[in-house]
Design a protein around this motif. Structure first.
Motif, mmCIF file in Angstrom:
data_model
loop_
_atom_site.group_PDB
_atom_site.id
_atom_site.type_symbol
_atom_site.label_atom_id
_atom_site.label_comp_id
_atom_site.label_asym_id
_atom_site.label_seq_id
_atom_site.Cartn_x
_atom_site.Cartn_y
_atom_site.Cartn_z
ATOM 1 N N UNK A 2 0.975 -1.301 -0.090
ATOM 2 C CA UNK A 2 -0.369 0.310 -0.298
ATOM 3 C C UNK A 2 0.860 1.450 0.060
ATOM 4 N N UNK A 3 1.116 1.686 -1.453
ATOM 5 C CA UNK A 3 1.994 2.826 -1.104
ATOM 6 C C UNK A 3 1.380 3.945 -0.635
ATOM 7 N N UNK A 4 1.696 4.585 -0.428
ATOM 8 C CA UNK A 4 1.334 6.152 -0.240
ATOM 9 C C UNK A 4 2.486 7.453 -0.991
ATOM 10 N N UNK A 5 2.058 8.413 -1.602
ATOM 11 C CA UNK A 5 2.070 9.824 -1.385
ATOM 12 C C UNK A 5 2.541 10.405 -0.914
ATOM 13 N N UNK A 6 3.865 11.250 -0.607
ATOM 14 C CA UNK A 6 3.863 12.652 0.720
ATOM 15 C C UNK A 6 4.248 13.839 -1.072
ATOM 16 N N UNK A 7 3.430 14.390 -0.313
ATOM 17 C CA UNK A 7 4.764 16.173 -1.150
ATOM 18 C C UNK A 7 3.956 17.036 -0.294
ATOM 19 N N UNK A 20 1.317 20.187 3.419
ATOM 20 C CA UNK A 20 1.668 18.688 3.051
ATOM 21 C C UNK A 20 0.345 18.197 2.904
ATOM 22 N N UNK A 21 0.148 17.281 1.679
ATOM 23 C CA UNK A 21 -0.283 15.785 1.663
ATOM 24 C C UNK A 21 -0.521 14.763 1.436
ATOM 25 N N UNK A 63 -0.991 20.670 7.702
ATOM 26 C CA UNK A 63 -0.106 22.505 7.990
ATOM 27 C C UNK A 63 0.902 21.937 8.650
ATOM 28 N N UNK A 64 1.842 22.636 8.924
ATOM 29 C CA UNK A 64 2.244 23.843 10.103
ATOM 30 C C UNK A 64 2.009 25.659 9.752
ATOM 31 N N UNK A 65 2.216 26.450 10.542
ATOM 32 C CA UNK A 65 1.924 27.868 10.672
ATOM 33 C C UNK A 65 3.460 28.374 10.439
ATOM 34 N N UNK A 81 4.818 18.283 9.045
ATOM 35 C CA UNK A 81 3.389 18.595 8.149
ATOM 36 C C UNK A 81 2.879 17.298 7.665
ATOM 37 N N UNK A 82 4.019 16.952 6.607
ATOM 38 C CA UNK A 82 4.152 15.152 6.383
ATOM 39 C C UNK A 82 3.345 14.516 7.132
ATOM 40 N N UNK A 83 4.331 14.156 8.551
ATOM 41 C CA UNK A 83 3.879 13.458 9.392
ATOM 42 C C UNK A 83 2.537 13.309 9.853
ATOM 43 N N UNK A 84 1.542 14.454 9.772
ATOM 44 C CA UNK A 84 0.562 15.049 9.890
ATOM 45 C C UNK A 84 -0.220 14.385 8.998
#
Length: 188
Positions: A2-7, A20-21, A63-65, A81-84
């Motif tokens: 199960x691949x998750x893409x993050x950017x 980040x998503x 996000x991070x503010x 933000x990516x980790x969240x």
């Protein structure tokens, strides 16, 4: 697998959060036209963002503010933000593919892929969600702070934004750790 893409989106701007998503695509429901969000028109990004949200197995945006960016630096804020985003997924991935060299500190195996947003569909989908979410925030900030014209430059350090920053000073969403903002505040 199960691949998750993050950017992420928004490392370079002088104002606003970094977004980040994380996206897990459904192989049974391919999305035509996924590409690096920077190569797509705003209209196409918005259309694809809707498709990703409707067809993906799972997706999340975080996000991070600007305050967090100033406290921990933009790279660490991007990773946070990516980790969240990954932690908010409703489906647990078995591997995370991240655009770029750096990966967030997570318990799932992760791999950074340079220019991943143009090579991996999951990362491309994540880049689209991150960019459209950040743009939406900047349109909202334009309504709140019209004197900065955020809808036009999205917080990036364009000549127009720098001129408005010099005229009006910094507002609460400006990143105080960035040199042009520090200069306006008289900190350098």
């Amino acid at each position: 697998m199960v691949i998750c893409g993050v950017d992420e989106a928004g490392r370079g701007p002088l104002a606003g959060a970094v977004y980040a998503a994380a996206v897990i695509l459904d192989p049974a429901r391919p999305i035509i036209g996924l590409a690096d969000s920077k190569t797509l028109s705003e209209k196409k990004r918005d259309r694809l963002a809707i498709e990703v949200k409707e067809h993906a197995l799972a997706w999340a945006i975080a996000s991070c503010s600007a305050v967090e960016i100033d406290e921990i630096n933009i790279l660490q804020a991007s990773m946070l933000a990516m980790k969240r985003a990954i932690e908010q997924l409703s489906v647990q991935p078995t591997e995370v593919l991240v655009d770029g060299l750096h990966c967030p500190h997570i318990a799932i195996p992760a791999q950074g892929i340079v220019k991943g947003d143009s090579k991996v569909q999951e990362i491309a989908a994540a880049s689209i969600l991150a960019k459209t979410a950040r743009d939406r925030e900047m349109y909202e900030m334009h309504e709140r702070y019209p004197q900065y014209d955020f809808a036009r430059h999205k917080g990036y350090p364009t000549a127009h934004h720098l001129k408005l920053l010099a005229e009006h000073g910094a507002c609460e969403i400006h990143r105080r750790s960035y040199a042009p903002v520090r200069k306006v505040l008289g900190l350098i």
